[in-house]
Structure formats: C-alpha cells, structure tokens
Design a protein around this motif. Structure first.
Motif, PDB file in Angstrom:
ATOM      1  N   SER A 168       0.836  -1.215   0.000  1.00 22.87           N
ATOM      2  CA  SER A 168       0.000   0.000   0.000  1.00 22.87           C
ATOM      3  C   SER A 168       0.865   1.256   0.000  1.00 22.87           C
ATOM      4  CB  SER A 168      -0.922   0.011   1.224  1.00 22.87           C
ATOM      5  OG  SER A 168      -1.788  -1.091   1.208  1.00 22.87           O
ATOM      6  N   GLU A 169       1.942   1.241   0.791  1.00 25.06           N
ATOM      7  CA  GLU A 169       2.841   2.399   0.872  1.00 25.06           C
ATOM      8  C   GLU A 169       3.536   2.652  -0.462  1.00 25.06           C
ATOM      9  OE1 GLU A 169       5.458   1.651   4.150  1.00 25.06           O
ATOM     10  OE2 GLU A 169       3.890   1.960   5.655  1.00 25.06           O
ATOM     11  N   LYS A 226       2.470   1.715  -3.409  1.00 24.35           N
ATOM     12  CA  LYS A 226       1.447   2.157  -4.363  1.00 24.35           C
ATOM     13  C   LYS A 226       1.132   3.637  -4.170  1.00 24.35           C
ATOM     14  CE  LYS A 226      -1.868  -0.875  -5.295  1.00 24.35           C
ATOM     15  NZ  LYS A 226      -3.162  -1.603  -5.178  1.00 24.35           N
ATOM     16  N   ALA A 227       1.045   4.056  -2.900  1.00 17.94           N
ATOM     17  CA  ALA A 227       0.753   5.462  -2.588  1.00 17.94           C
ATOM     18  C   ALA A 227       1.860   6.378  -3.108  1.00 17.94           C
ATOM     19  CB  ALA A 227       0.588   5.626  -1.074  1.00 17.94           C
ATOM     20  N   TYR A 233       1.603   6.536  -7.026  1.00 17.78           N
ATOM     21  CA  TYR A 233       0.492   7.366  -7.498  1.00 17.78           C
ATOM     22  C   TYR A 233       0.709   8.847  -7.172  1.00 17.78           C
ATOM     23  CZ  TYR A 233      -2.166   3.087  -8.459  1.00 17.78           C
ATOM     24  OH  TYR A 233      -2.585   1.890  -8.960  1.00 17.78           O
ATOM     25  N   PRO A 270      -4.731   7.994  -1.101  1.00 17.67           N
ATOM     26  CA  PRO A 270      -3.387   7.926  -1.702  1.00 17.67           C
ATOM     27  C   PRO A 270      -3.087   6.626  -2.445  1.00 17.67           C
ATOM     28  CG  PRO A 270      -3.261   7.704   0.690  1.00 17.67           C
ATOM     29  CD  PRO A 270      -4.668   8.071   0.366  1.00 17.67           C
ATOM     30  N   GLY A 271      -3.732   5.529  -2.056  1.00 17.59           N
ATOM     31  CA  GLY A 271      -3.433   4.234  -2.689  1.00 17.59           C
ATOM     32  C   GLY A 271      -4.337   3.894  -3.854  1.00 17.59           C
TER      33      GLY A 271
END
Length: 222
Positions: A76-77, A79-80, A83, A139-140
C-alpha cells in the motif's frame, strides 16, 4: 618451548571461539534481514511438523499473520508513493484552478447583494467540495480527474469518482477530515507568522547595526 606452544594453542582456541561467535552473530543478523515472504515460508514449513509444541505453533501462526499484514502495508505504501508521483501535476493544476474559483467567489460574496448571496454560497460550497476531493483523495488509489482531458469517461470510472467524492465530503461533514477552508486558513496563518518573525529578525539586525555605527572608540582614562 612447551610454554610457547601452549601459548600459541591458547591464542588459536581464543581466535576460533571468537570466529564462531562472529559467525553466529552474522547468522542471526542474516535471519533478521530475511525477506518477509521467506520468513512466512520458513514458518509454514515448521508448522508441518506434527510434533511441534502448541506454544511454538501458536507463536508461528501469529508471526505469519503479522508478516502478511506487513507485506500488505508495504504494498500500500509503495502504491501510494507511485500514485503521488504519477498524479502530482494533474492534482496540482486542478487544485490551482479550483482555488482561484473559490477565492473569486468568496470576494464576490463579500460585495454582493442579498438576491445573489444564496446562489453564491451554493457555488462556494460546491467549489470547496471539489477542493476537498482533490486534497483528501485516497493515496493508494489511481486519481480520477475532475476535469478529464478526454471527455466521456467510462461509466464505471465515473461511478467510482462519484463514490469517492461522496465519501470524502461525508467524512468532512462528520469531522473525520478537515475541510479545505480550515486547512487553507491554517496555512495562511502559519505563513503570516513566519513572515512576521522574519520582519522582526530583520528589524533587530538593522537596529543592532545602527547602534554599532554610533559606537565611539574611547581611550581609557589616563
């Protein structure tokens, strides 16, 4: 001669013991630095042992759960971060455009007649809702533009955008998220304080330099 040989043997045994100790410490550090997926596989392999005590089994099962959560969090981090870089420009220009509109509407509201006041308030509310969307977009998740360059977005994309827009503004109303107007007022207040402290520092330095200009060198009394 025997004493010399004995001394050498003692030194060799000490160095061997130190070497083993160093090897053990390296092995431990390597185990700690193992990739998360490898640690999971090792724990799963250990759980296949039927003779494994219940306490260790429970410990390894908990470890697997924790490691899987860590992998998910890491994904997730990453990916954030990805993006954030990818959609930085799009979000910047959309926020700039909406901020100008919001500020322009606020100025109009201050000098408007009572007839247009209600309509302007609704427009301000709408502009702020859009700014909340850009500011608090998850954010993700791939950013969905409010003003796409190519008109006619996919129906599924539009549905996702509407859902995220609705959820963000519901969270703003409930107080989970801070509305744009409050965030911008905090930023402007912080900037004002910073500018004031800079002015005070400059004034102090100028006054000190002025005082130094009028200092007269005096000879000590004879």
């Amino acid at each position: 001669m025997n004493n010399m040989n004995q001394g050498k043997n003692n030194r060799n045994s000490t160095s061997n013991a130190y070497g083993k100790q160093k090897l053990n410490s390296n092995t431990t550090s390597k185990e700690v630095k193992k990739p998360l997926r490898r640690q999971i596989r090792d724990a799963q392999r250990l759980l296949k042992n039927r003779k494994l005590p219940d306490s260790i089994r429970q410990e390894k099962e908990l470890l697997i759960g924790d490691l899987m959560l860590q992998i998910k969090r890491n994904k997730s981090e990453l990916k954030a971060i990805k993006y954030a870089k990818k959609y930085k420009k799009v979000k910047f220009f959309e926020k700039k455009k909406l901020t100008r509109k919001y500020q322009s509407l606020c100025k109009k509201l201050k000098s408007c007649d009572t007839d247009d006041r209600e309509e302007l308030q609704e427009e301000i509310k709408q502009a702020e809702a859009y700014l909340n969307y850009v500011t608090h977009f998850p954010p993700g998740v791939k950013y969905i533009s409010l003003f796409p360059s190519k008109p006619g977005q996919d129906a599924k994309v539009n549905a996702n955008k509407d859902e995220i827009y609705k959820r963000i503004n519901e969270d703003v109303i409930s107080g989970k998220l801070t509305t744009y107007s409050k965030l911008s007022s905090k930023v402007s207040f912080g900037n004002k304080r910073q500018a004031k402290s800079k002015r005070l520092t400059k004034n102090n330095s100028d006054s000190t330099q002025g005082d130094e200009f009028f200092i007269i060198d005096r000879k000590p009394d004879e």
